[in-house]
Design an enzyme around this catalytic site. Structure first.
Site, PDB file in Angstrom:
ATOM      1  N   GLU A  90       0.829  -1.187   0.000  1.00  0.00           N
ATOM      2  CA  GLU A  90       0.000   0.000   0.000  1.00  0.00           C
ATOM      3  C   GLU A  90       0.866   1.241   0.000  1.00  0.00           C
ATOM      4  OE1 GLU A  90      -1.800   0.383   4.162  1.00  0.00           O
ATOM      5  OE2 GLU A  90      -1.278  -1.712   3.970  1.00  0.00           O
ATOM      6  N   CYS A 103       3.784   8.387   0.808  1.00  0.00           N
ATOM      7  CA  CYS A 103       4.366   7.485   1.792  1.00  0.00           C
ATOM      8  C   CYS A 103       4.507   6.128   1.110  1.00  0.00           C
ATOM      9  CB  CYS A 103       3.416   7.431   2.990  1.00  0.00           C
ATOM     10  SG  CYS A 103       3.876   6.210   4.197  1.00  0.00           S
ATOM     11  N   CYS A 110       6.638  -6.968   7.010  1.00  0.00           N
ATOM     12  CA  CYS A 110       7.743  -6.462   7.829  1.00  0.00           C
ATOM     13  C   CYS A 110       8.050  -7.500   8.895  1.00  0.00           C
ATOM     14  CB  CYS A 110       7.308  -5.146   8.495  1.00  0.00           C
ATOM     15  SG  CYS A 110       8.604  -4.356   9.485  1.00  0.00           S
ATOM     16  N   CYS A 114       6.735  -4.703  15.725  1.00  0.00           N
ATOM     17  CA  CYS A 114       6.202  -3.675  16.643  1.00  0.00           C
ATOM     18  C   CYS A 114       4.743  -4.011  16.950  1.00  0.00           C
ATOM     19  CB  CYS A 114       6.314  -2.283  16.016  1.00  0.00           C
ATOM     20  SG  CYS A 114       8.003  -1.827  15.610  1.00  0.00           S
ATOM     21  N   CYS A 117       1.658  -2.147  15.239  1.00  0.00           N
ATOM     22  CA  CYS A 117       1.719  -1.912  13.790  1.00  0.00           C
ATOM     23  C   CYS A 117       1.120  -3.076  12.992  1.00  0.00           C
ATOM     24  CB  CYS A 117       3.169  -1.689  13.380  1.00  0.00           C
ATOM     25  SG  CYS A 117       3.355  -1.374  11.622  1.00  0.00           S
ATOM     26  N   GLY A 157       7.161  -2.022   6.029  1.00  0.00           N
ATOM     27  CA  GLY A 157       8.553  -2.421   5.903  1.00  0.00           C
ATOM     28  C   GLY A 157       9.503  -1.565   6.703  1.00  0.00           C
ATOM     29  N   GLU A 158      10.697  -2.110   6.914  1.00  0.00           N
ATOM     30  CA  GLU A 158      11.740  -1.396   7.638  1.00  0.00           C
ATOM     31  C   GLU A 158      12.827  -1.034   6.618  1.00  0.00           C
ATOM     32  OE1 GLU A 158      12.640   0.107  10.497  1.00  0.00           O
ATOM     33  OE2 GLU A 158      14.524   0.369   9.430  1.00  0.00           O
ATOM     34  N   SER A 189      12.214   6.657   7.686  1.00  0.00           N
ATOM     35  CA  SER A 189      11.836   6.337   9.061  1.00  0.00           C
ATOM     36  C   SER A 189      12.299   4.927   9.416  1.00  0.00           C
ATOM     37  CB  SER A 189      10.308   6.435   9.175  1.00  0.00           C
ATOM     38  OG  SER A 189       9.884   6.078  10.467  1.00  0.00           O
ATOM     39  N   LEU A 213      10.852   6.078  18.032  1.00  0.00           N
ATOM     40  CA  LEU A 213      11.349   5.852  19.388  1.00  0.00           C
ATOM     41  C   LEU A 213      10.250   5.254  20.269  1.00  0.00           C
ATOM     42  CD1 LEU A 213      13.853   6.237  21.178  1.00  0.00           C
ATOM     43  CD2 LEU A 213      13.049   8.537  21.715  1.00  0.00           C
ATOM     44  N   CYS A 331       0.016   2.632   8.775  1.00  0.00           N
ATOM     45  CA  CYS A 331       0.862   1.555   8.308  1.00  0.00           C
ATOM     46  C   CYS A 331       0.274   0.138   8.214  1.00  0.00           C
ATOM     47  CB  CYS A 331       1.971   1.482   9.333  1.00  0.00           C
ATOM     48  SG  CYS A 331       3.500   1.489   8.591  1.00  0.00           S
TER      49      CYS A 331
HETATM   50  N1  SAH Z   1       9.713   0.532   9.866  1.00  0.00           N
HETATM   51  C1  SAH Z   1       9.846   1.945   9.858  1.00  0.00           C
HETATM   52  C2  SAH Z   1       8.902   2.667   8.906  1.00  0.00           C
HETATM   53  C3  SAH Z   1       7.480   2.204   8.798  1.00  0.00           C
HETATM   54  S1  SAH Z   1       6.360   2.603  10.057  1.00  0.00           S
HETATM   55  C4  SAH Z   1       9.733   2.495  11.262  1.00  0.00           C
HETATM   56  O1  SAH Z   1       9.549   1.730  12.193  1.00  0.00           O
HETATM   57  O2  SAH Z   1       9.912   3.690  11.439  1.00  0.00           O
HETATM   58  C5  SAH Z   1       6.086   4.316   9.973  1.00  0.00           C
HETATM   59  C6  SAH Z   1       5.708   4.916  11.309  1.00  0.00           C
HETATM   60  O3  SAH Z   1       4.349   4.582  11.686  1.00  0.00           O
HETATM   61  C7  SAH Z   1       6.582   4.413  12.447  1.00  0.00           C
HETATM   62  O4  SAH Z   1       6.911   5.457  13.306  1.00  0.00           O
HETATM   63  C8  SAH Z   1       5.661   3.439  13.135  1.00  0.00           C
HETATM   64  O5  SAH Z   1       6.095   3.169  14.420  1.00  0.00           O
HETATM   65  C9  SAH Z   1       4.333   4.144  13.021  1.00  0.00           C
HETATM   66  N2  SAH Z   1       3.148   3.317  13.243  1.00  0.00           N
HETATM   67  C10 SAH Z   1       2.932   2.054  12.866  1.00  0.00           C
HETATM   68  N3  SAH Z   1       1.730   1.623  13.277  1.00  0.00           N
HETATM   69  C11 SAH Z   1       1.165   2.654  13.922  1.00  0.00           C
HETATM   70  C12 SAH Z   1      -0.082   2.842  14.587  1.00  0.00           C
HETATM   71  N4  SAH Z   1      -0.978   1.857  14.680  1.00  0.00           N
HETATM   72  N5  SAH Z   1      -0.322   4.055  15.140  1.00  0.00           N
HETATM   73  C13 SAH Z   1       0.596   5.056  15.057  1.00  0.00           C
HETATM   74  N6  SAH Z   1       1.778   4.943  14.453  1.00  0.00           N
HETATM   75  C14 SAH Z   1       2.061   3.749  13.896  1.00  0.00           C
END
Ligand code: SAH
Length: 346
Positions: A90, A103, A110, A114, A117, A157-158, A189, A213, A331
């Protein structure tokens, strides 16, 4: 067959030479592709024999549009794309007064895990190539009929887990024969893969680095981000400081506020202590609830209190507008809900 978008100009010139063609044809071909002509046989200034050669060696890897969702405010559109091998990703387009942002996804799925996510729920399927990431921009521009001027690597993805392809992508879109998107208009990111942050710093790119973070202590971070078991916050901040010293760029720290997990005043103060001497900006993001987990966003008042504590430490911070939350723009949510609707249909 090779995706021609995975070639840069030098590589395509070389290919032309090796195949008995004139080198300048490479630029002509890219001109067509970047002007949305995605069939070699519609490239009018290319001889038929060259088209045949191109067509038997390359394909133009533009993904197919599966679905598009418009947010109520009309400023955010989410697209679900399918590549040739059936992989679905997406990407989101956002219209701002200063230009159009996209974006992009860097991996199919991924593996970072997390907890909040949606992208990571089914694990990783594969990396995207540089050309496949570029193709998300090309396809999206062709749908919205507007030039995209800003890119954030914040889709599924990371990026630093797909380092080589992501760097090639950043270099590719920078070229004037392609999309001409400057490094200062690109944000990468990462959840914080420390050794790769050092590698990236050494490249001295002028992109913006955003660090997910989401916590101010290791204990808190480990609860929501498995990567915290591998690299602690001190190591991560040290890498960020190195990045700033090499690039002179301000870092963005993303902090998704989750009710009852990382939104208390003590966390805010710890975050203030942690970041007070660092050239940075903090993005406070009220967490988007994903159906598979039960995370809730804090109240508006609590978010404001958190932000004010950071202000007291002199830390620049903003509370992110929730663009497109009505269309599952967080995401990975769309890909996930699409997969589920297919499961139901089957
Ligand atoms: N893997 C990378 C980039 C993809 S995620 C990373 O971790 O930064 C992009 C951003 O969206 C990251 O800051 C992630 O932590 C955040 N994110 C993912 N799911 C989310 C959610 N349910 N609510 C708010 N932020 C979210």
């Amino acid at each position: 067959m090779i995706n021609i978008l995975d070639f840069d100009l030098a590589a395509l010139k070389n290919w032309m030479k090796e195949n008995g063609e004139k080198e300048f044809r490479a630029k002509q071909v890219f001109n067509w592709i970047y002007n949305e002509v995605w069939d070699f046989y519609n490239m009018n200034n290319i001889p038929k024999s060259t088209k045949d050669k191109l067509n038997s060696f390359f394909y133009i890897g533009i993904p197919e549009l599966l679905e598009v969702y418009d947010s109520e405010d009309n400023n955010t559109k989410k697209f679900l794309y399918r590549y040739k091998d059936g992989s679905i990703i997406e990407c989101v387009a956002m219209e701002y007064t200063y230009g159009n942002s996209i974006c992009v996804s860097t991996q199919v799925g991924c593996k970072m895990g997390c907890k909040f996510c949606a992208s990571t729920i089914g694990g990783i399927i594969r990396n995207l190539t540089a050309g496949e990431i570029t193709a998300q921009i090309l396809k999206t521009q062709s749908i919205i009929h507007k030039r995209i001027s800003n890119v954030v690597l914040m889709g599924s993805g990371e990026p630093l887990d797909n380092y080589e392809n992501v760097i090639a992508f950043i270099n590719d879109i920078n070229n004037d024969y392609s999309l001409n998107i400057g490094q200062r208009h690109i944000t990468l990111s990462t959840c914080g893969i420390v050794p790769k942050i050092y590698d990236l710093a050494d490249l001295k790119l002028q992109i913006t680095l955003a660090i997910s973070l989401h916590a101010s202590s290791d204990e808190e971070r480990k609860k929501i981000m498995p990567i915290a078991n591998k690299y602690n916050i001190q190591e991560l901040i040290k890498a960020c400081t190195y990045y700033i010293s090499k690039t002179n760029r301000r870092i963005t720290f993303e902090y998704a506020l989750v009710k009852g997990i990382n939104d208390n005043e003590d966390s805010a103060r710890k975050l203030g202590e942690l970041l007070k001497n660092i050239l940075c900006h903090v993005n406070l993001i009220p967490v988007n609830t994903v159906t598979e987990n039960n995370f809730k966003k804090p109240s508006k008042e609590n978010i404001k209190i958190f932000s004010n504590i950071l202000n007291d430490f002199g830390i620049n911070n903003t509370i992110r507008r929730e663009m497109g939350s009505d269309i599952n723009a967080a995401c990975g949510q769309l890909r996930r809900s699409y997969a589920k609707s297919i499961e139901k249909r089957c």
